[in-house]
Design a protein around this motif. Structure first.
Motif, PDB file in Angstrom:
ATOM      1  N   GLU A 182      34.097  47.266  50.190  1.00 62.53           N
ATOM      2  CA  GLU A 182      33.358  47.800  49.428  1.00 62.53           C
ATOM      3  C   GLU A 182      33.727  48.040  48.319  1.00 62.53           C
ATOM      4  O   GLU A 182      32.764  48.435  47.580  1.00 62.53           O
ATOM      5  CB  GLU A 182      34.221  49.548  50.244  1.00 62.53           C
ATOM      6  N   ARG A 183      34.378  47.115  47.570  1.00 61.99           N
ATOM      7  CA  ARG A 183      35.003  47.533  46.326  1.00 61.99           C
ATOM      8  C   ARG A 183      33.787  46.572  45.586  1.00 61.99           C
ATOM      9  O   ARG A 183      33.271  46.832  44.528  1.00 61.99           O
ATOM     10  CB  ARG A 183      36.342  46.649  46.116  1.00 61.99           C
ATOM     11  N   LEU A 184      33.769  45.240  46.375  1.00 61.47           N
ATOM     12  CA  LEU A 184      32.346  44.513  45.706  1.00 61.47           C
ATOM     13  C   LEU A 184      31.088  44.507  45.824  1.00 61.47           C
ATOM     14  O   LEU A 184      30.203  45.032  45.202  1.00 61.47           O
ATOM     15  CB  LEU A 184      33.216  42.926  47.058  1.00 61.47           C
ATOM     16  N   TYR A 185      30.782  45.680  47.007  1.00 62.47           N
ATOM     17  CA  TYR A 185      30.257  46.117  47.074  1.00 62.47           C
ATOM     18  C   TYR A 185      29.240  47.115  45.779  1.00 62.47           C
ATOM     19  O   TYR A 185      28.417  47.280  45.234  1.00 62.47           O
ATOM     20  CB  TYR A 185      29.738  47.017  47.880  1.00 62.47           C
ATOM     21  N   TRP A 186      30.521  47.929  45.150  1.00 61.57           N
ATOM     22  CA  TRP A 186      30.093  49.236  43.916  1.00 61.57           C
ATOM     23  C   TRP A 186      29.983  48.217  42.765  1.00 61.57           C
ATOM     24  O   TRP A 186      29.369  48.752  42.348  1.00 61.57           O
ATOM     25  CB  TRP A 186      31.237  49.903  44.220  1.00 61.57           C
TER      26      TRP A 186
ATOM     27  N   ASN B 296      31.412  48.626  32.885  1.00 59.67           N
ATOM     28  CA  ASN B 296      31.212  49.285  34.107  1.00 59.67           C
ATOM     29  C   ASN B 296      32.067  49.177  34.852  1.00 59.67           C
ATOM     30  O   ASN B 296      32.969  50.013  35.602  1.00 59.67           O
ATOM     31  CB  ASN B 296      29.410  48.209  34.786  1.00 59.67           C
ATOM     32  N   MET B 297      32.655  47.919  34.969  1.00 58.52           N
ATOM     33  CA  MET B 297      34.366  48.086  34.761  1.00 58.52           C
ATOM     34  C   MET B 297      35.196  48.436  34.867  1.00 58.52           C
ATOM     35  O   MET B 297      36.294  48.870  35.641  1.00 58.52           O
ATOM     36  CB  MET B 297      34.033  45.941  35.321  1.00 58.52           C
ATOM     37  N   LYS B 298      35.293  49.111  33.225  1.00 58.73           N
ATOM     38  CA  LYS B 298      36.581  50.001  32.915  1.00 58.73           C
ATOM     39  C   LYS B 298      36.043  51.262  33.708  1.00 58.73           C
ATOM     40  O   LYS B 298      36.781  52.137  33.761  1.00 58.73           O
ATOM     41  CB  LYS B 298      36.319  50.073  31.655  1.00 58.73           C
ATOM     42  N   TYR B 299      34.993  51.879  33.382  1.00 53.12           N
ATOM     43  CA  TYR B 299      34.055  53.198  33.605  1.00 53.12           C
ATOM     44  C   TYR B 299      34.589  53.296  34.475  1.00 53.12           C
ATOM     45  O   TYR B 299      34.578  54.198  35.244  1.00 53.12           O
ATOM     46  CB  TYR B 299      32.770  53.840  32.364  1.00 53.12           C
ATOM     47  N   PHE B 300      33.202  52.582  35.695  1.00 51.60           N
ATOM     48  CA  PHE B 300      32.546  53.115  36.900  1.00 51.60           C
ATOM     49  C   PHE B 300      34.386  52.759  37.412  1.00 51.60           C
ATOM     50  O   PHE B 300      34.633  53.594  38.938  1.00 51.60           O
ATOM     51  CB  PHE B 300      31.685  52.770  37.870  1.00 51.60           C
ATOM     52  N   GLN B 301      34.959  51.434  37.568  1.00 54.47           N
ATOM     53  CA  GLN B 301      35.583  50.925  38.623  1.00 54.47           C
ATOM     54  C   GLN B 301      37.052  51.083  38.217  1.00 54.47           C
ATOM     55  O   GLN B 301      37.717  50.556  39.037  1.00 54.47           O
ATOM     56  CB  GLN B 301      35.771  49.496  38.880  1.00 54.47           C
ATOM     57  N   GLU B 302      37.210  51.490  36.905  1.00 52.31           N
ATOM     58  CA  GLU B 302      38.452  52.118  36.189  1.00 52.31           C
ATOM     59  C   GLU B 302      39.643  50.649  35.619  1.00 52.31           C
ATOM     60  O   GLU B 302      40.834  51.096  36.799  1.00 52.31           O
ATOM     61  CB  GLU B 302      39.447  53.088  36.768  1.00 52.31           C
TER      62      GLU B 302
ATOM     63  N   GLY C 236      26.644  47.532  40.254  1.00 48.03           N
ATOM     64  CA  GLY C 236      26.302  48.681  39.328  1.00 48.03           C
ATOM     65  C   GLY C 236      25.763  47.295  38.256  1.00 48.03           C
ATOM     66  O   GLY C 236      25.809  47.952  37.277  1.00 48.03           O
ATOM     67  N   ILE C 237      25.502  46.414  38.971  1.00 48.88           N
ATOM     68  CA  ILE C 237      24.628  45.341  38.286  1.00 48.88           C
ATOM     69  C   ILE C 237      23.464  45.326  38.237  1.00 48.88           C
ATOM     70  O   ILE C 237      23.169  45.099  37.582  1.00 48.88           O
ATOM     71  CB  ILE C 237      25.785  43.723  38.067  1.00 48.88           C
ATOM     72  N   VAL C 238      23.493  45.054  39.702  1.00 48.69           N
ATOM     73  CA  VAL C 238      21.762  44.982  40.246  1.00 48.69           C
ATOM     74  C   VAL C 238      21.671  45.765  40.507  1.00 48.69           C
ATOM     75  O   VAL C 238      19.857  45.989  40.807  1.00 48.69           O
ATOM     76  CB  VAL C 238      21.862  43.963  41.540  1.00 48.69           C
TER      77      VAL C 238
ATOM     78  N   LYS D  71      41.816  47.639  34.405  1.00 49.64           N
ATOM     79  CA  LYS D  71      42.802  47.515  33.677  1.00 49.64           C
ATOM     80  C   LYS D  71      42.187  46.629  33.044  1.00 49.64           C
ATOM     81  O   LYS D  71      41.520  45.251  33.621  1.00 49.64           O
ATOM     82  CB  LYS D  71      43.709  47.243  34.025  1.00 49.64           C
ATOM     83  N   TYR D  72      42.163  46.338  31.511  1.00 44.20           N
ATOM     84  CA  TYR D  72      41.802  45.189  30.869  1.00 44.20           C
ATOM     85  C   TYR D  72      41.844  44.094  31.707  1.00 44.20           C
ATOM     86  O   TYR D  72      41.681  42.912  31.555  1.00 44.20           O
ATOM     87  CB  TYR D  72      42.005  45.397  29.167  1.00 44.20           C
ATOM     88  N   GLU D  73      43.426  43.738  31.719  1.00 47.06           N
ATOM     89  CA  GLU D  73      43.844  43.023  32.437  1.00 47.06           C
ATOM     90  C   GLU D  73      43.314  42.021  33.417  1.00 47.06           C
ATOM     91  O   GLU D  73      43.556  41.035  33.465  1.00 47.06           O
ATOM     92  CB  GLU D  73      45.767  43.052  32.924  1.00 47.06           C
ATOM     93  N   GLU D  74      42.610  43.033  34.570  1.00 43.25           N
ATOM     94  CA  GLU D  74      41.605  42.325  36.281  1.00 43.25           C
ATOM     95  C   GLU D  74      40.821  41.994  35.114  1.00 43.25           C
ATOM     96  O   GLU D  74      40.260  41.315  35.372  1.00 43.25           O
ATOM     97  CB  GLU D  74      41.984  44.122  36.769  1.00 43.25           C
ATOM     98  N   MET D  75      40.519  42.617  34.155  1.00 41.24           N
ATOM     99  CA  MET D  75      38.738  42.027  33.915  1.00 41.24           C
ATOM    100  C   MET D  75      39.325  40.650  32.889  1.00 41.24           C
ATOM    101  O   MET D  75      38.640  40.108  32.963  1.00 41.24           O
ATOM    102  CB  MET D  75      38.232  43.228  33.190  1.00 41.24           C
ATOM    103  N   SER D  76      39.928  40.666  32.418  1.00 41.96           N
ATOM    104  CA  SER D  76      40.385  39.193  31.732  1.00 41.96           C
ATOM    105  C   SER D  76      40.565  38.462  32.754  1.00 41.96           C
ATOM    106  O   SER D  76      39.791  36.940  32.442  1.00 41.96           O
ATOM    107  CB  SER D  76      41.518  39.449  31.152  1.00 41.96           C
ATOM    108  N   GLU D  77      40.894  38.280  33.569  1.00 41.94           N
ATOM    109  CA  GLU D  77      40.904  37.273  34.807  1.00 41.94           C
ATOM    110  C   GLU D  77      39.968  37.147  35.686  1.00 41.94           C
ATOM    111  O   GLU D  77      39.789  36.117  35.611  1.00 41.94           O
ATOM    112  CB  GLU D  77      42.395  38.112  36.364  1.00 41.94           C
ATOM    113  N   VAL D  78      38.601  38.808  35.848  1.00 41.14           N
ATOM    114  CA  VAL D  78      37.551  38.237  36.255  1.00 41.14           C
ATOM    115  C   VAL D  78      36.322  37.500  35.523  1.00 41.14           C
ATOM    116  O   VAL D  78      36.272  36.444  35.934  1.00 41.14           O
ATOM    117  CB  VAL D  78      37.018  39.487  36.911  1.00 41.14           C
TER     118      VAL D  78
END
Length: 185
Positions: free
Chosen positions: A30-34, A139-145, A38-40, A147-154
């Protein structure tokens, strides 16, 4: 030992691999789907990309080093799969990524799985006009909430760069939405 490291060990063991993979899909689909959606934007495309993501995860679990969280590694795969899908689609259509984004937003209203209203469509229009990285970060920050540290890893980008991208994205979105309001009055 964390639940993810146990799951990874089970995925690497031929005897428990199938059951562990089913658990992985249940835990993260579910998390990956959303994230992918958000991208496609399209439900059908998101389902296809999600399937490709899980195939890649299954085939490459032995290359997961554990230096990041499992879901960060999977998000990176999902992000790359979604972006590759968009690039292939734009190439097939013979247009730019920006033109494809505009086309996807226009098709959103016809998507039976889209339950947003006019405000959501306007936001998606604004997002479609952003550069790829800013769109992803927003998308990652606003819709999926995230954290910047998590986004940094991704995204394998510094937190400072992500904060700057998000700030620029917000400013551009605000400008787009305000321009839309002025046009109607």
């Amino acid at each position: 030992m964390s639940a993810d490291s146990i799951l990874v060990a089970q995925l690497r063991d031929p005897k428990s691999r199938e059951a562990a993979f089913r658990e992985l899909v249940l835990r993260y689909q579910e998390r990956l789907y959303w994230h992918i959606r958000g991208i496609v934007l399209s439900h059908e495309d998101a389902d296809d990309v999600l399937q490709e993501t899980f195939i890649k995860v299954y085939r490459n679990i032995d290359s997961f080093k554990g230096e990041s969280k499992l879901y960060s590694w999977m998000y990176r795969i999902a992000t790359n799969e979604a972006l590759s899908f968009l690039k292939r689609t734009a190439k097939i259509r013979g247009g730019s990524s920006e033109a494809l984004q505009q086309h996807l937003v226009q098709n959103l209203q016809a998507d039976p799985y889209f339950d947003g209203g006019q405000a959501e469509l306007k936001l998606q229009e604004a997002l479609a006009g952003l550069p790829e990285k800013q769109r992803l970060v927003f998308n990652m920050k606003y819709f999926q909430e995230m954290k910047y540290e998590e986004m940094s890893e991704v995204l394998d980008t510094s937190v400072g760069s992500l904060k700057a991208s998000y700030h620029l994205a917000v400013k551009k979105i605000e400008k787009h939405l305000k321009a839309g309001l002025l046009e109607r009055h």
